[in-house]
Write a protein that holds these residues in place. Structure first.
Motif, PDB file in Angstrom:
ATOM      1  N   VAL A  93       0.864  -1.184   0.000  1.00 25.38           N
ATOM      2  CA  VAL A  93       0.000   0.000   0.000  1.00 25.38           C
ATOM      3  C   VAL A  93       0.894   1.224   0.000  1.00 25.38           C
ATOM      4  CG1 VAL A  93      -1.665   1.349   1.359  1.00 25.38           C
ATOM      5  CG2 VAL A  93      -1.921  -1.139   1.194  1.00 25.38           C
ATOM      6  N   ASP A  94       0.509   2.256  -0.729  1.00 24.57           N
ATOM      7  CA  ASP A  94       1.268   3.513  -0.710  1.00 24.57           C
ATOM      8  C   ASP A  94       0.354   4.645  -1.165  1.00 24.57           C
ATOM      9  OD1 ASP A  94       4.138   4.687  -0.507  1.00 24.57           O
ATOM     10  OD2 ASP A  94       3.319   5.538  -2.349  1.00 24.57           O
ATOM     11  N   TRP A  95       0.208   5.668  -0.337  1.00 22.59           N
ATOM     12  CA  TRP A  95      -0.585   6.829  -0.716  1.00 22.59           C
ATOM     13  C   TRP A  95      -0.177   8.042   0.097  1.00 22.59           C
ATOM     14  CZ3 TRP A  95      -3.026   8.342   3.696  1.00 22.59           C
ATOM     15  CH2 TRP A  95      -3.459   7.358   4.602  1.00 22.59           C
ATOM     16  N   LEU A  96      -0.619   9.201  -0.345  1.00 17.63           N
ATOM     17  CA  LEU A  96      -0.325  10.468   0.325  1.00 17.63           C
ATOM     18  C   LEU A  96      -1.619  11.213   0.573  1.00 17.63           C
ATOM     19  CD1 LEU A  96       1.765  12.611   1.292  1.00 17.63           C
ATOM     20  CD2 LEU A  96       1.683  13.547  -1.026  1.00 17.63           C
ATOM     21  N   GLY A  97      -1.918  11.495   1.849  1.00 18.65           N
ATOM     22  CA  GLY A  97      -3.081  12.304   2.206  1.00 18.65           C
ATOM     23  C   GLY A  97      -2.677  13.747   2.436  1.00 18.65           C
ATOM     24  N   ARG A  98      -3.533  14.652   2.050  1.00 17.49           N
ATOM     25  CA  ARG A  98      -3.237  16.079   2.180  1.00 17.49           C
ATOM     26  C   ARG A  98      -3.792  16.618   3.495  1.00 17.49           C
ATOM     27  NH1 ARG A  98      -5.711  16.478  -3.729  1.00 17.49           N
ATOM     28  NH2 ARG A  98      -7.464  15.862  -2.408  1.00 17.49           N
ATOM     29  N   LEU A  99      -3.014  17.457   4.147  1.00 17.53           N
ATOM     30  CA  LEU A  99      -3.442  18.120   5.375  1.00 17.53           C
ATOM     31  C   LEU A  99      -4.273  19.361   5.045  1.00 17.53           C
ATOM     32  CD1 LEU A  99      -0.099  17.908   7.381  1.00 17.53           C
ATOM     33  CD2 LEU A  99      -2.230  16.742   7.974  1.00 17.53           C
ATOM     34  N   GLY A 100      -5.149  19.728   5.969  1.00 24.84           N
ATOM     35  CA  GLY A 100      -5.960  20.921   5.767  1.00 24.84           C
ATOM     36  C   GLY A 100      -5.213  22.208   6.029  1.00 24.84           C
ATOM     37  N   GLY A 101      -3.999  22.122   6.548  1.00 27.33           N
ATOM     38  CA  GLY A 101      -3.163  23.288   6.825  1.00 27.33           C
ATOM     39  C   GLY A 101      -1.721  22.846   6.920  1.00 27.33           C
ATOM     40  N   CYS A 102      -0.856  23.779   7.155  1.00 30.11           N
ATOM     41  CA  CYS A 102       0.571  23.485   7.223  1.00 30.11           C
ATOM     42  C   CYS A 102       0.939  22.870   8.570  1.00 30.11           C
ATOM     43  CB  CYS A 102       1.358  24.773   7.014  1.00 30.11           C
ATOM     44  SG  CYS A 102       3.118  24.654   7.363  1.00 30.11           S
ATOM     45  N   ALA A 103       1.777  21.837   8.552  1.00 26.73           N
ATOM     46  CA  ALA A 103       2.403  21.294   9.758  1.00 26.73           C
ATOM     47  C   ALA A 103       3.893  21.602   9.690  1.00 26.73           C
ATOM     48  CB  ALA A 103       2.175  19.789   9.851  1.00 26.73           C
ATOM     49  N   GLN A 366      -3.184  -5.295  13.381  1.00 26.99           N
ATOM     50  CA  GLN A 366      -4.344  -4.452  13.156  1.00 26.99           C
ATOM     51  C   GLN A 366      -5.530  -5.273  12.654  1.00 26.99           C
ATOM     52  OE1 GLN A 366      -4.758  -1.255  13.921  1.00 26.99           O
ATOM     53  NE2 GLN A 366      -2.721  -1.373  14.842  1.00 26.99           N
ATOM     54  N   PRO A 367      -6.759  -4.920  13.080  1.00 23.90           N
ATOM     55  CA  PRO A 367      -7.948  -5.617  12.589  1.00 23.90           C
ATOM     56  C   PRO A 367      -8.063  -5.527  11.072  1.00 23.90           C
ATOM     57  CG  PRO A 367      -8.485  -4.154  14.428  1.00 23.90           C
ATOM     58  CD  PRO A 367      -7.084  -3.841  14.029  1.00 23.90           C
ATOM     59  N   ALA A 368      -8.808  -6.454  10.503  1.00 21.90           N
ATOM     60  CA  ALA A 368      -8.957  -6.494   9.042  1.00 21.90           C
ATOM     61  C   ALA A 368      -9.538  -5.202   8.498  1.00 21.90           C
ATOM     62  CB  ALA A 368      -9.839  -7.683   8.654  1.00 21.90           C
ATOM     63  N   HIS A 369     -10.474  -4.581   9.235  1.00 19.88           N
ATOM     64  CA  HIS A 369     -11.107  -3.384   8.686  1.00 19.88           C
ATOM     65  C   HIS A 369     -10.129  -2.209   8.615  1.00 19.88           C
ATOM     66  CE1 HIS A 369     -11.738  -2.308  12.987  1.00 19.88           C
ATOM     67  NE2 HIS A 369     -11.713  -1.072  12.531  1.00 19.88           N
ATOM     68  N   VAL A 370      -9.135  -2.170   9.518  1.00 21.29           N
ATOM     69  CA  VAL A 370      -8.125  -1.112   9.444  1.00 21.29           C
ATOM     70  C   VAL A 370      -7.250  -1.321   8.216  1.00 21.29           C
ATOM     71  CG1 VAL A 370      -6.103  -0.098  10.568  1.00 21.29           C
ATOM     72  CG2 VAL A 370      -8.138  -0.632  11.910  1.00 21.29           C
ATOM     73  N   ARG A 371      -6.846  -2.553   7.992  1.00 20.83           N
ATOM     74  CA  ARG A 371      -6.052  -2.834   6.792  1.00 20.83           C
ATOM     75  C   ARG A 371      -6.847  -2.495   5.528  1.00 20.83           C
ATOM     76  NH1 ARG A 371      -5.209  -7.497   9.896  1.00 20.83           N
ATOM     77  NH2 ARG A 371      -6.297  -8.852   8.414  1.00 20.83           N
TER      78      ARG A 371
END
Length: 419
Positions: A93-103, A366-371
């Motif tokens: 698995v590989d992905w990038l989520g965007r933040l709503g503001g700067c960290a 981790q539970p299956a639903h998290v995966r």
């Protein structure tokens, strides 16, 4: 003018001291080191301040490094799995989520030393002394309120462990940190600064995050190893060079996509490595001194979460902000036990979600639903963004992360399908 004593000069203690100073309180701060000793010492932690925590700092005018620190715009998640042969792992698995503001991340050696100097320059009383219980017992009668903002040493023992909120009796991860120069960008997103969370199921995690350190822009390589597992390679506290060599060796086998951009890294300085671990715990927020006086615990003195979710400094900032508001709002009334418990309850409203999420992520498997959620985020950018946003606001995970039904409904809604 009300007099307040704070023992501990980390994120929460200093932020609270500077905030109280801003509001006109007479503040004494006890630090076990001078600012120069902090600045030239060993790295203390990893930290990435997400938008809400940064906002608390900036509201007090404490964002001194905002222009220099990397602007972190996302959170990436990769899940490793063994290759068919006995070679390096591959990305399932590989992905990038965007933040709503700067960290942003600033090495605490730089940040805490700078804040400590600022506190002194603004007229605060600074006592460079490792506070003990007997010290606080002798001093408490001279102050309207005493706060303990350190989760280490004998002061932490003032606060009884809460069994209901503390499911773990031993450390759940062995931690190994290295600050480096020379890390290349991720080729998939060469222009995006992001926290990278690499999960190695059953073994641990590698976090990679851009930061600002005492020698400029850098990156943190941070292994969280399941104790006695294949990633737990730092128990003998190796020297800096060997520490980095082991870090890279593990990366080459378990997260080769990160190792590919780390072949030319070097430590930022001779004090840039750290290894250890601690037991997550929630404690009673009110401690009693031998003479009967009361003290209020701050941040990890009473809520200490494992750094697997990157929440430590964020929780500390949120706790300091909640306590500052409670103190100012209380006016001239006495800071009695009822007030102390109410002040902590105000912080626990958000902290309980951080603790729940962190403890869930420490589970051996981790539970299956998290995966399935992590897999679905690869297909649905909105889900990737929502998971990334949870690093700023862990309360959102309560709606969909812990139960299979909520996870399925969340994914179905994003896909436009019936739950």
């Amino acid at each position: 003018m009300r007099r307040i004593l704070i023992a501990g000069a980390g994120q929460s203690g200093l932020q609270l001291a500077l905030g109280l100073q801003f509001h006109g309180y007479d503040v004494t701060l006890m630090s076990n080191r001078t600012s120069e000793e902090i600045r030239s010492g060993r790295v203390m932690s990893t930290q990435c301040m997400f938008p809400t925590a940064l906002r608390h700092e900036h509201e007090l005018g404490l964002g001194f490094w905002a222009a220099a620190a990397p602007r972190i715009e996302g959170v990436g998640v990769s899940v490793a799995e063994p290759a068919a042969a006995a070679g390096p792992h591959r990305r399932a698995v590989d992905w990038l989520g965007r933040l709503g503001g700067c960290a942003q991340s600033v090495d605490q050696r730089l940040k805490m030393s700078g804040w400590l100097d600022t506190f002194a320059e603004r007229g605060g009383r600074l006592a460079v002394h490792a506070a003990t219980v007997s010290d606080l017992d002798a001093l408490a009668r001279h102050y309207d309120l005493v706060l303990v903002a350190t989760g280490k040493g004998e002061l932490a023992e003032l606060f009884d462990r809460d069994p209901a909120g503390s499911p773990y009796a031993v450390p759940q991860r062995a931690l190994a940190v290295a600050y480096v120069h020379g890390l290349g960008p991720r080729p998939e997103h060469p222009d995006t600064e992001a926290v990278r969370c690499n999960l190695v199921p059953g073994a641990g995690e590698l976090f990679v995050l851009p930061t600002l350190t005492v020698s400029g822009r850098a990156d943190v390589l941070f292994w969280e190893a399941v104790p006695d597992g294949p990633l737990d390679a730092f128990q003998d506290q190796p020297g800096p060079g060997e520490h980095l060599a082991r870090t890279l060796e593990l990366m080459e086998h378990y997260v080769p996509w990160e190792y590919a951009r780390a072949t030319r890294v070097e430590l930022t300085d001779a004090q840039a490595t750290l290894a250890g671990g601690y037991t997550p715990a929630v404690r009673d927020p009110v401690g009693r001194l031998p003479s009967g006086g009361l003290v209020l615990g701050v941040a990890d003195a009473v809520v200490a979460d494992d750094p697997v979710t990157g929440q430590g400094a964020n929780s500390a900032a949120k706790c300091a902000a909640a306590y500052l508001a409670a103190i100012v709002r209380h006016g001239e009334r006495p800071f009695d036990e009822a007030w102390m418990r109410a002040a902590f309850a105000g912080h626990w409203v958000s902290a309980r979600h951080t603790t729940a999420w962190t403890n869930a992520m420490l589970a051996p498997r981790q539970p299956a639903h998290v995966r399935e959620l992590l897999e679905a985020a690869r297909r649905h950018q909105a889900l990737a963004d929502r998971i990334a946003g949870g690093f700023d606001d862990p309360e959102d995970f309560a709606e969909y992360f812990y139960e299979a039904e909520g996870a399925a409904a969340c994914v179905a809604a994003l896909a436009g399908e019936p739950a």
